[in-house]
Write an enzyme that holds these catalytic residues in place. Structure first.
Site, PDB file in Angstrom:
ATOM      1  N   ASP A 285       0.812  -1.217   0.000  1.00 24.29           N
ATOM      2  CA  ASP A 285       0.000   0.000   0.000  1.00 24.29           C
ATOM      3  C   ASP A 285       0.848   1.271   0.000  1.00 24.29           C
ATOM      4  O   ASP A 285       1.839   1.366   0.741  1.00 24.29           O
ATOM      5  CB  ASP A 285      -0.869  -0.025   1.269  1.00 24.29           C
ATOM      6  CG  ASP A 285      -1.801   1.158   1.377  1.00 24.29           C
ATOM      7  OD1 ASP A 285      -2.803   1.169   0.640  1.00 24.29           O
ATOM      8  OD2 ASP A 285      -1.540   2.058   2.204  1.00 24.29           O
TER       9      ASP A 285
ATOM     10  N   GLU B  99       1.536  -0.566  -4.972  1.00 21.80           N
ATOM     11  CA  GLU B  99       0.556   0.460  -5.310  1.00 21.80           C
ATOM     12  C   GLU B  99       1.222   1.828  -5.239  1.00 21.80           C
ATOM     13  O   GLU B  99       1.622   2.268  -4.163  1.00 21.80           O
ATOM     14  CB  GLU B  99      -0.622   0.429  -4.322  1.00 21.80           C
ATOM     15  CG  GLU B  99      -1.750   1.375  -4.721  1.00 21.80           C
ATOM     16  CD  GLU B  99      -2.221   2.299  -3.610  1.00 21.80           C
ATOM     17  OE1 GLU B  99      -1.513   2.503  -2.609  1.00 21.80           O
ATOM     18  OE2 GLU B  99      -3.321   2.845  -3.769  1.00 21.80           O
TER      19      GLU B  99
HETATM   20  C1  NOJ Z   1      -4.126   3.354  -0.537  1.00 23.29           C
HETATM   21  C2  NOJ Z   1      -5.356   2.571  -0.190  1.00 23.29           C
HETATM   22  O1  NOJ Z   1      -5.779   1.859  -1.310  1.00 23.29           O
HETATM   23  C3  NOJ Z   1      -6.367   3.570   0.298  1.00 23.29           C
HETATM   24  O2  NOJ Z   1      -7.642   3.010   0.428  1.00 23.29           O
HETATM   25  C4  NOJ Z   1      -5.881   4.142   1.597  1.00 23.29           C
HETATM   26  O3  NOJ Z   1      -6.754   5.155   2.037  1.00 23.29           O
HETATM   27  C5  NOJ Z   1      -4.491   4.739   1.446  1.00 23.29           C
HETATM   28  N1  NOJ Z   1      -3.603   3.921   0.668  1.00 23.29           N
HETATM   29  C6  NOJ Z   1      -3.851   4.921   2.789  1.00 23.29           C
HETATM   30  O4  NOJ Z   1      -3.524   3.679   3.328  1.00 23.29           O
END
Ligand code: NOJ
Length: 581
Positions: free
Chosen positions: A226, A293
C-alpha cells in the site's frame, strides 16, 4: 534514407511488441486474474452489516466457478477503522469485525484446496495511532521514540508552535497533528489516525521484515504493498513548492517532490523482494509475489520492477494507465498510444498487468459508461500479462454517487463536509456486492449495512446475470476462460487504431515457416455508438480470409463459433469481439 544505426535500436525497442514469446512454462502469477476483494463489502457471514473473512471463504467456490485463481484482500487486520482497515493497529491479528486469525487460516486452507492464491494487503507507510508502537512513541518509550516522523513545530511566541511546514494530507488539511502527550507534531500523509512511520529508522524496516515472514508462514501467496511511494520524506522536512495556491489545505496545494517517489523507497522494496525470495527458496514454496501500489509517473513507476543494475524489486507495480491516462473521451489512437507506451517502457523480461478499478477510484462502468463495459473488460482480459479485477466489475457494478452525507463513511469524503464530499468520497465504489435481488442484495441479513446497498441492485445482480442468456458476468467468465489459451498466455502483441473509434490488437505465436499457419486471435473493440467497417489485414497481415468468432459482447450481432470474413467486417455500436483461427 534510413540507415542501420537508426533501424537497429528501433528494432530493439520494439522487440517486446514484435517478437513472439517462447512457449516456456509461465509462473502462476504471470498470466492470472487477481480478483480484488474489499472484504467489508463482499459477503457478511454473521449478520452484523459488515463483510468478513468467513464471508470470503463462503464465496470461494464462486471465484473458482468464475475461473478466478487468485484474490487480494483489502486489509482485515486489527484497526480502529478510521480509514477502513488501512489504519492498522496490529499487523499480525485479524480484526474481530472481520473474524479471527483462525478464520483467516481456514480461508488459506480452503483456498488451497481449490487452487486459489490469497494475497494480503501490506501497509508499510503508516500505522493506526492506536498501534502500540505509536502509543509508546508518543511517550518516548524506547525503542519506539523514533518510529514515526516527529517535529516540534515552528516557534509561535507563547502559543502552540506552528506546523513544521506546508505539507497537506491526501485527505485534506495539514499533514501534521499536534500531540499533547509528546508536545510535538507527527506527520500523517493520510488520515489523522494514520501516523507516518520513519523509514530512516532501520528498526521500522525490520518490523515489516518480520510481518512478511509471519504471513508467508501462514500461507499468504503475496502482498499488495500500500501507498509505497509515500514511505520516505526528505530528511530536513522542508516546504514543498506551491502547485495550486487556490486552496492551501488541499493535497494539490504543493508539488510533492519531498514527500513522494523518493529514491530510498526503491531500495526498501528491493530488500523486501529479496527477503521474500529467500524465504520462498528456503521453504520450498511456490512464488510469493509483491505488487506495489503507487500513483506515480511512468518513469518512477517502472523503477519498481528492478534497480538499474538489474536487482529485482516488485513482481509488478500496478498499471493504472486505464484509470489515470485513458477516459471515456479517449479515442482509439489514445488507447494505442497509452498501451504501447506502457509495454514499450517495461524493462525487458518483466510481466505487466492491467487494472480498471479499485476501492479508491470510481468504478470503470461509471467512468467509461455502461456501453463500454464489455469492450474494456475484453481489453483487460486479452492484453499480455496479469489482469486485476475489482469485485463487482464482473457484473458491471456502478458507483452509488448519490449516497447521502449521513451515509458517507470515507474520511476522504467526510473531511470535505456536506457540500463537497460527493466527488471526493470513495464510498460510491465500495457499496456491498450485489449477489441477488433479495434482502440487502443477498449481502447481509443485518437491519442496516455499513454502507447502503446501491439502489440499482434489483436490476443488476449476479444471480440475474447468471440466469440471463447473455450478461456482463457471462462475458467475463468466457473471457477469463479464453485468456487461458496459449495464444493469450504466450502470444506476441501488436496493436492498431483502425480509425478514431476502433481499437484492435492481435495476439499470435510465430512458430511456422508459413506464417499464415501461425495461431492468432484478433481483438476488436468499437468504442463508439456507430457501426464501423474494418479490415483485419490492416492489423495482422497473416490473418486468414475467414476467421472464427471466439468471443462476442452482449451488443454483438455475431455468434460465438460463427465463421466471418476478415475483409470488410462490420462492428456494431460498442461491439467487442475476438476472432481467430
Ligand atoms: C491506498 C489505499 O488503497 C487507500 O484506500 C488508503 O486510504 C491509502 N492507501 C492509505 O492507506
Amino acid at each position: 534514407m534510413v540507415n542501420c544505426k537508426v533501424v537497429l535500436p528501433l528494432l530493439a525497442a520494439l522487440g517486446y511488441l514484435l517478437v513472439g514469446v517462447t512457449a516456456q512454462q509461465k509462473d502462476w502469477w504471470e498470466t492470472t486474474v487477481f480478483y480484488q476483494i474489499y472484504p467489508r463489502s463482499f459477503y457478511d457471514s454473521n449478520g452484523d452489516g459488515v463483510g468478513d473473512v468467513r464471508g470470503v471463504t463462503a464465496k470461494l467456490q464462486y471465484l473458482k466457478d468464475s475461473g478466478l485463481d487468485a484474490t487480494w484482500l483489502s486489509p482485515i487486520f486489527s484497526s480502529p477503522q478510521e480509514d477502513y482497515g488501512y489504519d492498522v493497529s496490529d499487523f499480525l491479528s485479524v480484526d474481530p469485525l472481520f473474524g479471527t486469525n483462525a478464520d483467516l487460516e481456514e480461508l488459506f486452507a480452503e483456498a488451497k484446496k481449490l487452487g486459489i492464491k490469497i494475497i494480503l494487503d501490506f501497509v508499510p507507510n503508516h500505522t493506526s495511532n492506536q498501534h502500540e508502537w505509536f502509543i509508546k512513541s508518543e511517550q518516548r518509550i524506547e525503542p519506539y521514540t523514533d518510529y514515526y516522523i516527529w517535529h516540534s513545530g515552528r516557534p509561535n511566541g507563547n502559543d502552540r508552535p506552528l506546523v513544521p511546514n506546508n505539507w497537506q494530507s491526501l485527505f485534506y488539511g495539514s499533514a501534521w497533528q499536534w500531540s499533547d502527550i509528546r508536545q510535538q507534531y507527527y506527520l500523517h500523509q493520510f488520515a489523522v489516525g494514520q501516523p507516518d512511520l520513519n523509514y530512516r529508522n532501520e528498526a521500522v524496516i525490520k518490523e515489516f521484515d518480520d510481518i512478511l515472514r509471519f504471513w508467508m508462514a501462514k500461507g499468504a501467496s503475496g502482498f499488495r504493498v500500500d501507498a509505497v511511494n509515500h514511505m520516505f520524506e526528505v530528511e530536513d522536512l522542508r516546504d514543498e513548492p506551491i502547485n495550486n495556491p487556490d486552496d492551501p489545505f488541499s493535497y494539490g496545494y504543493t508539488h510533492h517532490i519531498y514527500t513522494k517517489d523518493l529514491p530510498e523507497t526503491y531500495e526498501v522494496v528491493g530488500r523486501w523482494r529479496k527477503l521474500i525470495d529467500d524465504y520462498v527458496a528456503a521453504n520450498g514454496l511456490e512464488t510469493v509475489i509483491m505488487m506495489t501500489e503507487a500513483y506515480a509517473n511512468l518513469t518512477m513507476t517502472m523503477k519498481f520492477y528492478q534497480s538499474d543494475d538489474g536487482r529485482p524489486r516488485a513482481h509488478f507495480p500496478f498499471n493504472f494507465a486505464m484509470i489515470e491516462d485513458l477516459h471515456d473521451w479517449s479515442n482509439a489512437y489514445d488507447f494505442k498510444y497509452i498501451i504501447d507506451r506502457w509495454l514499450g517502457n517495461m524493462p525487458s523480461g518483466k510481466i505487466t498487468n492491467w487494472v480498471l478499478g479499485n476501492h479508491d477510484k470510481p468504478r470503470f462502468a461509471s467512468r467509461y459508461g455502461r456501453d463500454r463495459i464489455d469492450g474494456m473488460a475484453l481489453m483487460l482480459m486479452t492484453l499480455p500479462g496479469a489482469a486485476v479485477v475489482y469485485n463487482g466489475e464482473e457484473i458491471g457494478m456502478e458507483d452509488f454517487r448519490d449516497m447521502s452525507f449521513e451515509d458517507t463513511r470515507d474520511p476522504q469524503g467526510c473531511n470535505l463536509g456536506p457540500n463537497n464530499y460527493k466527488w471526493a468520497s470513495r464510498d460510491p465504489q465500495r457499496t456491498p456486492f450485489q449477489w441477488d435481488n433479495g434482502y440487502n442484495a443477498g449481502f447481509s441479513s443485518a437491519a442496516k449495512t455499513w454502507l447502503p446497498i446501491h439502489p440499482q441492485y434489483a436490476g443488476n445482480n449476479l444471480r440475474q446475470q447468471q440466469e440471463a442468456a447473455t450478461s456482463t458476468y457471462k462475458y467475463y467468465v468466457a473471457a477469463i476462460k479464453l485468456r487461458k489459451e496459449r495464444v493469450f498466455t504466450h502470444g506476441a502483441f501488436e496493436s492498431r487504431a483502425f480509425n478514431d473509434e476502433v481499437f484492435g490488437f492481435v495476439r499470435y505465436i510465430h512458430e511456422n515457416d508459413n506464417r499464415y499457419l501461425d495461431p492468432y486471435n484478433v481483438v476488436l473493440i468499437n468504442l463508439s455508438g456507430y457501426s464501423q467497417k474494418i479490415y483485419v489485414h490492416h492489423l495482422y497481415e497473416f490473418a486468414s480470409e475467414v476467421a472464427t468468432v471466439k468471443l462476442a459482447s452482449k451488443q454483438s450481432s455475431y455468434n460465438v463459433g460463427a465463421v466471418v470474413s476478415t475483409a470488410g467486417l462490420t462492428l456494431g455500436p460498442y461491439e467487442a469481439v475476438v476472432l481467430g483461427n
